[in-house]
Design a protein around this motif. Structure first.
Motif, short mmCIF file in Angstrom:
data_model
loop_
_atom_site.label_atom_id
_atom_site.label_comp_id
_atom_site.label_asym_id
_atom_site.label_seq_id
_atom_site.Cartn_x
_atom_site.Cartn_y
_atom_site.Cartn_z
N GLN A 181 -6.07 27.57 9.03
CA GLN A 181 -6.34 26.47 8.09
C GLN A 181 -5.77 25.17 8.62
OE1 GLN A 181 -8.14 27.37 5.28
NE2 GLN A 181 -8.39 25.16 5.22
N PHE A 182 -4.58 25.27 9.19
CA PHE A 182 -3.94 24.10 9.77
C PHE A 182 -4.79 23.51 10.89
CE2 PHE A 182 -0.56 21.43 11.22
CZ PHE A 182 -0.62 21.46 12.60
N ARG A 239 3.59 30.79 7.91
CA ARG A 239 4.05 31.59 6.78
C ARG A 239 4.23 33.05 7.13
NH1 ARG A 239 0.40 30.03 2.43
NH2 ARG A 239 -0.72 31.98 2.68
N GLU A 280 4.31 23.58 -0.07
CA GLU A 280 2.90 23.78 0.29
C GLU A 280 2.78 24.90 1.32
OE1 GLU A 280 4.66 21.13 0.86
OE2 GLU A 280 4.78 20.89 3.00
N PRO A 281 1.60 25.51 1.44
CA PRO A 281 1.43 26.61 2.41
C PRO A 281 1.76 26.14 3.82
CG PRO A 281 -0.69 25.89 1.54
CD PRO A 281 0.35 25.24 0.73
N HIS A 282 2.54 26.91 4.51
CA HIS A 282 3.04 26.55 5.82
C HIS A 282 2.25 27.31 6.88
CE1 HIS A 282 5.96 26.08 9.08
NE2 HIS A 282 6.41 25.05 8.39
N PRO A 283 1.90 26.66 7.98
CA PRO A 283 1.10 27.36 9.00
C PRO A 283 1.78 28.59 9.57
CG PRO A 283 1.60 25.09 9.67
CD PRO A 283 2.05 25.23 8.27
N GLN A 342 -4.16 33.33 8.80
CA GLN A 342 -5.07 32.44 8.09
C GLN A 342 -4.47 31.06 7.80
OE1 GLN A 342 -6.13 32.76 4.18
NE2 GLN A 342 -8.03 31.68 4.55
N PRO A 343 -3.20 30.96 7.40
CA PRO A 343 -2.65 29.61 7.19
C PRO A 343 -2.65 28.79 8.47
CG PRO A 343 -1.23 31.26 6.18
CD PRO A 343 -2.24 32.01 6.98
#
Lengths: 268, 265
Positions: B120-121, B105, B100-103, B116-117
């Motif tokens: 999102q976190f 990244r 899953e997308p990792h903060p 952005q990740p």
């Protein structure tokens, strides 16, 4: 980084002066390791050779091989003294049977010693940032991939925090053109010690410093698991090298002496 | 939290302003005691806290928080604290493939990435679940620290964008607070850091700046703290500022007026 000796520089006593990994194979922690055998019911980690828990917060400590704190050494010009401290750190590991990982672009790194259960890994990286590693931070002021170095340090620190290891890095900061990197690297380290050698500088002929080979600057010490840290009052430290013995002493200037500017030096 | 600092800032856990950005700044000294203060303060104030801890491990903050009367483990278990342990996440992310997308990244990206990740976190951590009802007073985002993001390959603009997005969500939409620490590398010619610091100083409502003493090291006075309240309205009076000196002890930090250290009197 995970563990480092917390004896602050001001606590150096003549009894704590570095011993080389001589025939007796004693660790620099010998005089302080009374706690390791005392508690029968102590935590398991006490059984690792060459470690002791901090009296302040129970954190596991290893000796650097020298009573001064070393994690990041700023290399002195001509790189004469920093490899020595680097070797002290590794020698301490050999004496205690710790695993060693040495990375150097200058000479062939030593092989990793035999693995043991529940052991300490000591990592040494020499001349980090020097042109020999292929980085250009010593060559230009604005380098595009300066963050590769700092990113590496960050992830390395993450690994150290999660494992039983300690890392020493030496860095030729006098070669680095980009000053911002030095500050960023310092911020990414737990302990920062600078070595200023007198060779080639006007201090070499100054009678004040005639007994010494250079100055030691403790820029930063770890503030881990605590609001406070063991900062010492002593800020003027000098080092000298006599054959294999590297000593660190407090530098005191005696104002009342004759005009030749003799200084009285106190062994601390 | 340090009661004396609360008095200087005229805040208590029961009564604080909401929708504010507080900037913590340290120059030639260690300002992390301010992070510990606000972490325990907002947990005691019954706020939901998202702590992006990029420079130290969870156990470090937990041990210090316990000295200040708060257990981070308990707060995490009851859902009051969302803790992003940067060092551990970075090492895990580098060596294990994540689905899953990792903060964090941006660590893998070769060129300058964006946050952005991570935003999102933060949003996922602090936005109330569908249903609206939440036992916590208001959300708080705490970041220790933003300067290290520059060392990880991000530009100052990307970090400023991140803060802007967080402010929009946390301060304006959710009526919470944002507290972030930035180092001041005054003499280091660190242009990116200067841009970040200046940009944030202008956006902040409150700036707390810890500095080393100009005269050098002192055992009884560890530094001085400048507090700057910025007025957001153009018609308001000028910004108010106060300066105190402080001494860090094992479980507390004491503050006193300049020259009034107990060691001197």
């Amino acid at each position: 980084m995970a563990a480092a000796a917390t004896c602050s520089a001001g606590v150096l006593s003549s009894g704590c002066v570095a011993s080389t990994a001589g025939p007796s194979g004693t660790t620099s922690f010998q005089r302080r390791s009374k706690t390791s055998g005392a508690d029968a019911g102590g935590p398991r980690l006490l059984s690792i050779a060459g470690t002791r828990p901090s009296v302040r917060n129970g954190q596991l400590l290893v000796s650097t091989g020298l009573p001064a704190l070393d994690q990041l050494l700023e290399e002195d010009k001509y790189n004469i003294y920093s490899p020595l401290l680097f070797k002290y750190f590794l020698a301490e590991g050999i004496v205690n049977g710790h695993t060693l990982l040495v990375a150097s672009a200058k000479e062939k790194p030593a092989n990793i010693l035999q693995k043991k259960q529940k052991n300490i890994l000591r990592i040494g990286i020499q001349s980090f940032g020097s042109p020999l590693w292929g980085d250009d931070i010593c060559c230009t002021e604005n380098c595009n991939n300066s963050h590769r170095l700092t990113k590496f340090l960050y992830v390395l620190r993450g690994l150290l925090r999660a494992s039983l290891s300690a890392c020493i890095i030496t860095m030729p900061t006098h070669l680095i053109q980009n000053k911002a990197i030095i500050t960023r690297v310092r911020n990414l380290s737990d302990t920062v010690v600078g070595l200023e050698s007198f060779i080639g500088s006007e201090k070499e002929t100054n009678p004040l410093y005639k007994d010494y080979h250079g100055l030691i600057h403790i820029w930063k010490i770890p503030r881990l698991n605590n609001l406070t840290c063991d900062e010492s009052d002593v800020k003027d430290l000098a080092f000298k090298l006599k054959r294999k013995l590297f000593t660190i002493e407090q530098l005191i200037v005696n104002q009342a002496s004759s005009s030749s500017g003799r200084s009285s030096l106190q062994e601390c | 939290m340090f009661p004396e600092l609360n008095n200087l800032l005229s805040i208590t856990p029961e009564r604080t302003e909401q929708g504010k950005l507080t900037l913590l700044c340290d120059a030639k000294t260690d300002g992390s005691f301010l992070v510990h203060h606000f972490l325990s303060f907002y947990l005691k104030a019954n706020c939901k806290v998202c702590f992006v801890a990029l420079v130290q491990s969870f156990s470090h903050y937990n041990i210090v928080a316990q000295k200040l009367g708060v257990s981070l483990t308990a707060a995490r278990e009851r859902g009051q604290l969302v803790f992003l342990e940067g060092l551990k996440s970075a090492a895990d992310f580098f060596f294990h493939t994540q689905e899953e997308p990792h903060p964090l990244r941006f660590l893998r990206e070769a060129s300058a990435g964006n946050l952005q990740p991570l935003y999102q976190f933060v949003q996922d951590s602090l936005k109330p679940v569908d249903g609206g009802e939440t036992p916590w007073k208001y959300p708080v985002l705490l970041v220790d620290n933003l300067s290290v993001l520059l060392s990880l390959g991000l530009g100052a603009v990307a970090v400023l964008d991140f803060v802007q997005y967080c402010r929009a969500t946390v301060c304006c939409e959710l009526k919470g607070n944002v507290v972030a620490l930035v180092h001041d590398h005054k003499d280091a010619e660190d242009k990116e850091n200067d841009i970040l610091l200046n940009g944030l100083s202008h956006q902040s409502h409150l700036v707390l700046r810890a500095e080393g003493l100009a005269t050098g090291f002192c055992k009884d006075v560890h530094g001085q703290l400048r507090i700057l309240w910025r007025r957001s309205q153009p018609t308001a009076r000028r910004d108010r500022s106060l300066t105190y000196q402080y001494k860090i002890q094992d479980k507390n930090v004491s503050f006193f007026a300049k020259g009034m250290s107990p060691a001197v009197l």
